[in-house]
Design a protein around this motif. Structure first.
Motif, PDB file in Angstrom:
ATOM      1  N   ARG A  73     -13.988  30.411  37.502  1.00  0.00           N
ATOM      2  CA  ARG A  73     -14.169  29.471  38.559  1.00  0.00           C
ATOM      3  C   ARG A  73     -13.689  30.228  39.916  1.00  0.00           C
ATOM      4  NH1 ARG A  73     -14.003  23.827  38.120  1.00  0.00           N
ATOM      5  NH2 ARG A  73     -12.550  23.706  39.761  1.00  0.00           N
ATOM      6  N   VAL A  74     -12.505  31.159  39.684  1.00  0.00           N
ATOM      7  CA  VAL A  74     -12.221  31.809  40.831  1.00  0.00           C
ATOM      8  C   VAL A  74     -13.446  32.792  41.247  1.00  0.00           C
ATOM      9  CG1 VAL A  74     -10.667  33.650  41.714  1.00  0.00           C
ATOM     10  CG2 VAL A  74      -9.827  31.581  40.759  1.00  0.00           C
ATOM     11  N   TRP A  75     -13.787  33.473  40.160  1.00  0.00           N
ATOM     12  CA  TRP A  75     -15.048  34.519  40.454  1.00  0.00           C
ATOM     13  C   TRP A  75     -16.195  33.747  41.147  1.00  0.00           C
ATOM     14  CZ3 TRP A  75     -19.534  34.642  36.608  1.00  0.00           C
ATOM     15  CH2 TRP A  75     -20.409  35.552  36.845  1.00  0.00           C
ATOM     16  N   VAL A  76     -16.642  32.731  40.644  1.00  0.00           N
ATOM     17  CA  VAL A  76     -17.903  32.121  41.249  1.00  0.00           C
ATOM     18  C   VAL A  76     -17.456  31.710  42.781  1.00  0.00           C
ATOM     19  CG1 VAL A  76     -19.264  29.939  41.354  1.00  0.00           C
ATOM     20  CG2 VAL A  76     -18.974  31.201  39.166  1.00  0.00           C
ATOM     21  N   SER A  77     -16.361  31.092  42.888  1.00  0.00           N
ATOM     22  CA  SER A  77     -16.046  30.763  44.353  1.00  0.00           C
ATOM     23  C   SER A  77     -16.059  31.837  45.307  1.00  0.00           C
ATOM     24  CB  SER A  77     -14.550  30.070  44.435  1.00  0.00           C
ATOM     25  OG  SER A  77     -13.636  30.788  44.401  1.00  0.00           O
ATOM     26  N   GLU A  78     -15.393  33.123  44.837  1.00  0.00           N
ATOM     27  CA  GLU A  78     -15.135  34.365  45.658  1.00  0.00           C
ATOM     28  C   GLU A  78     -16.652  34.894  46.005  1.00  0.00           C
ATOM     29  OE1 GLU A  78     -12.896  35.944  47.072  1.00  0.00           O
ATOM     30  OE2 GLU A  78     -11.640  34.219  46.542  1.00  0.00           O
ATOM     31  N   ILE A  79     -17.601  34.948  44.865  1.00  0.00           N
ATOM     32  CA  ILE A  79     -18.883  35.295  45.168  1.00  0.00           C
ATOM     33  C   ILE A  79     -19.460  34.449  46.276  1.00  0.00           C
ATOM     34  CG2 ILE A  79     -21.055  35.969  44.448  1.00  0.00           C
ATOM     35  CD1 ILE A  79     -18.764  37.789  43.431  1.00  0.00           C
ATOM     36  N   MET A  80     -19.435  33.251  46.022  1.00  0.00           N
ATOM     37  CA  MET A  80     -19.897  32.311  47.096  1.00  0.00           C
ATOM     38  C   MET A  80     -19.371  32.672  48.583  1.00  0.00           C
ATOM     39  SD  MET A  80     -20.518  28.780  45.071  1.00  0.00           S
ATOM     40  CE  MET A  80     -21.903  28.502  43.815  1.00  0.00           C
ATOM     41  N   LEU A  81     -18.131  32.731  48.516  1.00  0.00           N
ATOM     42  CA  LEU A  81     -17.300  32.698  49.784  1.00  0.00           C
ATOM     43  C   LEU A  81     -17.722  33.829  50.404  1.00  0.00           C
ATOM     44  CD1 LEU A  81     -13.865  31.076  48.734  1.00  0.00           C
ATOM     45  CD2 LEU A  81     -15.477  30.312  50.367  1.00  0.00           C
ATOM     46  N   GLN A 108     -32.518  33.326  34.914  1.00  0.00           N
ATOM     47  CA  GLN A 108     -32.330  33.743  36.085  1.00  0.00           C
ATOM     48  C   GLN A 108     -33.072  32.533  37.154  1.00  0.00           C
ATOM     49  OE1 GLN A 108     -32.585  37.990  38.128  1.00  0.00           O
ATOM     50  NE2 GLN A 108     -34.243  36.847  38.931  1.00  0.00           N
ATOM     51  N   ASP A 109     -34.092  32.180  36.908  1.00  0.00           N
ATOM     52  CA  ASP A 109     -34.523  31.091  37.653  1.00  0.00           C
ATOM     53  C   ASP A 109     -33.737  29.996  37.863  1.00  0.00           C
ATOM     54  OD1 ASP A 109     -36.917  32.405  38.443  1.00  0.00           O
ATOM     55  OD2 ASP A 109     -37.942  31.695  36.875  1.00  0.00           O
ATOM     56  N   GLU A 110     -32.869  29.337  36.592  1.00  0.00           N
ATOM     57  CA  GLU A 110     -32.307  28.353  36.933  1.00  0.00           C
ATOM     58  C   GLU A 110     -30.939  28.690  37.756  1.00  0.00           C
ATOM     59  OE1 GLU A 110     -30.687  25.214  33.523  1.00  0.00           O
ATOM     60  OE2 GLU A 110     -31.404  27.312  33.033  1.00  0.00           O
ATOM     61  N   VAL A 111     -30.476  29.799  37.589  1.00  0.00           N
ATOM     62  CA  VAL A 111     -29.326  30.323  38.559  1.00  0.00           C
ATOM     63  C   VAL A 111     -29.773  30.349  40.015  1.00  0.00           C
ATOM     64  CG1 VAL A 111     -27.673  31.908  38.877  1.00  0.00           C
ATOM     65  CG2 VAL A 111     -28.446  31.524  36.493  1.00  0.00           C
ATOM     66  N   LEU A 112     -30.721  30.877  40.217  1.00  0.00           N
ATOM     67  CA  LEU A 112     -31.118  30.985  41.613  1.00  0.00           C
ATOM     68  C   LEU A 112     -31.559  29.791  42.054  1.00  0.00           C
ATOM     69  CD1 LEU A 112     -33.483  34.391  41.572  1.00  0.00           C
ATOM     70  CD2 LEU A 112     -30.920  33.799  42.332  1.00  0.00           C
ATOM     71  N   LEU A 148     -29.893  26.752  41.795  1.00  0.00           N
ATOM     72  CA  LEU A 148     -28.726  26.285  42.051  1.00  0.00           C
ATOM     73  C   LEU A 148     -28.207  27.213  43.382  1.00  0.00           C
ATOM     74  CD1 LEU A 148     -26.640  25.143  39.096  1.00  0.00           C
ATOM     75  CD2 LEU A 148     -27.695  23.796  40.763  1.00  0.00           C
ATOM     76  N   TRP A 149     -28.703  28.281  43.491  1.00  0.00           N
ATOM     77  CA  TRP A 149     -28.189  29.084  44.622  1.00  0.00           C
ATOM     78  C   TRP A 149     -28.947  28.943  45.901  1.00  0.00           C
ATOM     79  CZ3 TRP A 149     -23.942  31.787  43.704  1.00  0.00           C
ATOM     80  CH2 TRP A 149     -23.419  32.760  44.690  1.00  0.00           C
ATOM     81  N   THR A 150     -30.144  28.154  45.755  1.00  0.00           N
ATOM     82  CA  THR A 150     -31.111  28.008  46.902  1.00  0.00           C
ATOM     83  C   THR A 150     -30.371  27.358  48.178  1.00  0.00           C
ATOM     84  OG1 THR A 150     -33.195  27.664  45.333  1.00  0.00           O
ATOM     85  CG2 THR A 150     -33.198  26.822  47.731  1.00  0.00           C
ATOM     86  N   GLY A 151     -30.679  27.989  49.194  1.00  0.00           N
ATOM     87  CA  GLY A 151     -29.893  27.617  50.430  1.00  0.00           C
ATOM     88  C   GLY A 151     -28.710  28.490  50.843  1.00  0.00           C
ATOM     89  N   LEU A 152     -28.150  29.097  49.745  1.00  0.00           N
ATOM     90  CA  LEU A 152     -26.944  29.951  50.120  1.00  0.00           C
ATOM     91  C   LEU A 152     -27.428  31.157  50.679  1.00  0.00           C
ATOM     92  CD1 LEU A 152     -24.273  29.367  47.109  1.00  0.00           C
ATOM     93  CD2 LEU A 152     -24.114  29.078  49.548  1.00  0.00           C
ATOM     94  N   GLY A 153     -28.521  31.609  50.492  1.00  0.00           N
ATOM     95  CA  GLY A 153     -29.060  33.000  50.940  1.00  0.00           C
ATOM     96  C   GLY A 153     -28.537  34.101  49.970  1.00  0.00           C
ATOM     97  N   TYR A 154     -28.918  35.280  50.443  1.00  0.00           N
ATOM     98  CA  TYR A 154     -28.370  36.657  49.702  1.00  0.00           C
ATOM     99  C   TYR A 154     -28.612  36.342  48.247  1.00  0.00           C
ATOM    100  CZ  TYR A 154     -25.952  38.678  53.764  1.00  0.00           C
ATOM    101  OH  TYR A 154     -25.529  39.024  54.808  1.00  0.00           O
ATOM    102  N   TYR A 155     -29.852  36.196  47.645  1.00  0.00           N
ATOM    103  CA  TYR A 155     -29.946  35.876  46.612  1.00  0.00           C
ATOM    104  C   TYR A 155     -29.484  36.957  45.546  1.00  0.00           C
ATOM    105  CZ  TYR A 155     -32.309  31.835  48.426  1.00  0.00           C
ATOM    106  OH  TYR A 155     -32.540  30.676  49.010  1.00  0.00           O
ATOM    107  N   ALA A 156     -29.589  38.313  45.924  1.00  0.00           N
ATOM    108  CA  ALA A 156     -29.117  39.425  45.226  1.00  0.00           C
ATOM    109  C   ALA A 156     -27.912  38.890  44.289  1.00  0.00           C
ATOM    110  CB  ALA A 156     -29.053  40.555  46.106  1.00  0.00           C
ATOM    111  N   ARG A 157     -27.020  38.274  45.407  1.00  0.00           N
ATOM    112  CA  ARG A 157     -25.748  38.078  44.858  1.00  0.00           C
ATOM    113  C   ARG A 157     -25.916  36.784  43.656  1.00  0.00           C
ATOM    114  NH1 ARG A 157     -21.839  38.810  50.055  1.00  0.00           N
ATOM    115  NH2 ARG A 157     -23.074  40.781  50.654  1.00  0.00           N
TER     116      ARG A 157
END
Length: 372
Positions: free
Chosen positions: A40-48, A78-82, A84-93
DNA sequence: AACCCGGGGTA
DNA sequence: TACCCAGGGTT
């Protein structure tokens, strides 16, 4: 070698003041602070890394609901992950997050290597600072962070000259950060350092009146809080030029191509681009031999943070073009598909809708008109 | 309209 | 080692 002035406070004094401030004014109820697992900390740090706390929270909650642990994430596409990432930008992350989950599962038996900083920092998308943040916050082991907030606070406190991107400056800031890192209360200390920079020692208007270090801060003493950290030396932006082909069919639709998954406008849809008229013509000869060129439109400039792009739209017309590749589509500007478009392409296509493209009787030379 | 951001990539 | 890159948000 220049002798560096010593830190303004002994570590124990710094820690006591910081933690006193944190207990009263820090953030204690962020979603990743409860059930504080490495995952959980990892996911939050990458998003932050790229987004502010308020924006991240709903993304984090959705992500956790869908991928509650590293095994679930590693098993996803990967599609499923991306998605949920849609809108956060920086898809490489987002892609790195997914890759790292698979490395954790495949090479670390599904457990984050939180007892080895180098192993953590070897995971895709995790560098020295993020590795430190994850280790300190999820295990309480001694580890140091140096994110943008910490760089700002420390460079003000010590009036550190020079842009933090310069290796010598970054080394000094790391040394200061390590100097102050305690051996206890690492979870709170790490959060406190981030909160302090984010909410008190802010970039724009630091709240020096309420700062527990305002009696020793060298930038404050000089009345120069805003001068630190120094900003990146600005350079004249290089200019690149490109031709964008507006190939229209009889129904007013425009040919789009999907861009490669990485790099500029990665994965977005755009117009076929060419460095010069010669390569544009060669492309048309090979793939749309019946196309007729119209005079090119006035160029316009799109500015990135690191270069300027002069864009010359080149309209052309073709009756029909049957062979449309996988990464191509006909796009109707009056009934736009919901797809990602590069910003200037979007502007170009929306300006296109009310007009009809006319082609001259015969092929025209490429004719560039530059607006003032 | 500048400025910012951590890590990855490259010369 | 010393740069450059991405691209949306903040100021």
């Amino acid at each position: 070698m220049t002798q560096m002035p010593p830190p303004v406070l002994a570590p124990d004094v710094f820690q006591r003041r910081l933690l006193g401030w944190f207990d009263a004014h820090g953030r204690h109820d962020l979603p990743w602070q409860h059930e504080r697992t490495p995952y959980r900390v990892w996911v939050s740090e990458i998003m932050l890394q790229q987004t502010q706390v308020a924006t991240v929270i709903p993304y984090f909650e959705r992500f956790m609901a869908r991928f509650p642990n590293v095994l679930a994430l590693a098993g996803a596409s990967q599609d499923e992950v991306l998605h949920l990432w849609t809108g956060l930008g920086y898809y490489a992350r987002g892609r790195n997050l997914h890759k790292a989950a698979r490395v954790v599962v495949d090479e670390h038996g599904g457990e984050f290597p939180v007892h080895n900083l180098d192993d953590m920092a070897a995971l895709p998308g995790i560098g020295r600072s993020t590795a430190g943040a994850i280790i300190a916050q999820s295990t309480g082991q001694r580890a140091t962070i140096l994110d943008g907030n910490v760089k700002r606070s420390l460079s003000r406190l010590h009036a550190v000259e020079g842009w933090p991107g310069r290796p010598a400056v970054e080394r000094r800031l790391w040394a200061l950060a390590e100097h102050f890192t305690p051996r206890e209360r690492l979870v709170d200390y790490t959060q406190a350092m981030m909160d302090f920079g984010a909410t008190l020692c802010r970039r724009g208007r630091p709240d020096c009146a309420r700062c527990p270090f305002n009696d020793v801060c060298l930038a404050h003493e000089r009345g120069e809080e805003r001068r630190f950290p120094e900003s990146k030396p600005s350079k004249a932006l290089p200019t690149r030029t490109t031709l964008m082909l507006l190939l229209c069919d009889d129904d007013g639709r425009v040919l789009l191509e999907q861009r490669p998954p990485s790099g500029l406008w990665g994965g977005l849809w755009g117009l076929p681009q060419f460095d010069d008229g010669e390569s544009l013509r060669a492309w048309l000869d090979a793939r749309a031999p019946g196309a007729k060129l119209a005079p090119s439109w006035a160029s316009f400039t799109h500015v990135f943070s690191h270069f300027r792009l002069d864009i010359t739209p080149q309209p052309a017309r073709i009756a029909r073009l049957d062979a449309v590749g996988e990464a191509q589509r006909w796009y109707d500007p009056e009934q736009p598909d919901s797809i990602g478009l590069a910003a200037p392409v979007k502007a170009l296509l929306s300006s296109l809708a009310p007009f009809t493209l006319t082609a001259p009787a015969g092929p025209e030379p490429l004719h560039q008109e530059y607006s003032s």
